[in-house]
Design an enzyme around this catalytic site. Structure first.
Site, PDB file in Angstrom:
ATOM      1  CG  ASP A  65      -1.643   1.101   1.520  1.00  0.00           C
ATOM      2  OD1 ASP A  65      -1.429   2.328   0.674  1.00  0.00           O
ATOM      3  OD2 ASP A  65      -2.962   1.156   2.119  1.00  0.00           O
ATOM      4  CG  ASN A  81      -0.941   4.354 -12.496  1.00  0.00           C
ATOM      5  OD1 ASN A  81      -1.214   5.034 -13.806  1.00  0.00           O
ATOM      6  ND2 ASN A  81      -1.622   3.337 -11.990  1.00  0.00           N
ATOM      7  CE1 TYR A 107      -8.323  11.560  -8.628  1.00  0.00           C
ATOM      8  CE2 TYR A 107      -8.799  13.800  -9.856  1.00  0.00           C
ATOM      9  CZ  TYR A 107      -7.546  12.254  -9.317  1.00  0.00           C
ATOM     10  OH  TYR A 107      -7.221  11.590 -10.420  1.00  0.00           O
ATOM     11  CE  LYS A 110      -4.434  12.424  -9.134  1.00  0.00           C
ATOM     12  NZ  LYS A 110      -3.411  10.867  -9.229  1.00  0.00           N
TER      13      LYS A 110
END
Ligand code: NAP
Length: 261
Positions: A68, A95, A165, A169
């Site tokens: 993880d 990724n 999110y 990013k």
């Protein structure tokens, strides 16, 4: 550790979250170039086996390393095993990533979802990259070492139904610049890819609504992005052809981020 046997020696590439989706397609793209793969994911299941078989079918060699990425305690062993699997590591592809626990009004976003997003999408990759970079700097210099971070169009475009999110990013975008600066002297290039709307399990929950928006021209190139679209760009960026470039962002989004009037 699961192993598929092969014969050749290419570069060695560690891809996180590679048992499906963009990670798997990227692994296949490297395998087609004759590179060796370290496939990481949080679950070792039928999908992981399929990815290893797919790499073998393309003539590649692969190890599966279960970890993880959000668990920093797992990094030391992951890095050690990644470097020893094929005698060194040349490329790291950050990724692995998750979406919000639930799409919806950002006024309802929970601290739990925020913290998990940051842990998987930003904190984990930041410290994994640190561990790999430290190891590279301890070793003799080698050509074409590079790192690719899979960010998102949401590093630039705001989606208020998944605020946390977007924030994770944006962090990945700054992480790309920071590591590009820190590692430039060591000849290690760091790139960032900002995918648009890519057809994977992550976007399955919004398949129907995006189908419509894409048909209406959401991106000038009116089709879904495919995981392979991203994989091919990762391989190109790490090919060694971009020797005077680092910290660059490549959009793989069918023109989604071109400001239009
Ligand atoms: P996906 O189909 O959900 O695949 C992501 C993979 O990462 C899954 O196998 C997942 O495992 C794994 N993963 C999740 N958390 C992990 C962890 N803590 N440690 C190790 N592996 C973990 O998603 P995808 O669409 O291929 O996305 C790949 C990357 O592209 C992500 O960073 C995503 O944010 C980014 N991206 C995707 C899109 C898109 O439209 N699909 C657009 C922009 C950016 P589980 O199955 O257990 O969760």
């Amino acid at each position: 550790m699961t192993t598929t046997n092969g014969r050749k020696k290419g570069r060695c590439v560690l891809i996180t979250g590679a048992r499906r989706g963009i990670g798997r397609a990227t692994a296949y793209a490297f395998a087609e170039k004759g590179d060796d793969l370290i496939v990481n994911d949080v679950i070792e299941d039928e999908a992981a086996r399929e990815t290893l078989d797919g790499i073998a079918a393309r003539g590649g060699r692969a190890h599966f390393l279960k970890a993880d990425i959000a668990d920093l305690a797992s990094h030391e062993e992951l890095v050690e095993r990644a470097f020893s699997a094929f005698g060194g590591l040349d490329v790291l592809v950050n990724n692995a990533g998750i979406s919000v626990a639930r799409r919806g009004d950002m006024l309802e976003a929970t601290p739990e979802s925020f913290d998990r997003l940051m842990a998987v999408n930003l904190r984990g990759p930041f410290f994994l990259t640190q561990a790999v970079a430290r190891r590279w700097l301890r070793e003799a210099p080698a050509p074409a070492r590079s790192i690719v971070n899979i960010a998102s169009a949401n590093a630039h475009m705001a989606s208020i139904d998944r605020a946390e999110y977007c924030l994770s990013k944006v962090g990945v975008a700054m992480m790309t610049k920071l590591y590009a600066l820190r590692l430039a002297e060591a000849g290690i290039a760091v790139f960032e890819i900002r995918p648009g709307v890519i057809r994977t399990d992550m976007t399955a929950v919004v398949r129907a609504s995006y189908e419509k928006r894409i048909a209406e021209g959401l991106s000038p190139v009116r089709r879904w992005g495919e995981p392979e679209d991203v994989g091919r760009v990762v391989v190109a960026l790490t090919s060694g052809e971009f020797q005077f470039s680092t910290g660059e962002v490549v959009h793989v989004d069918g023109g989604l981020q071109i400001a239009r009037l």
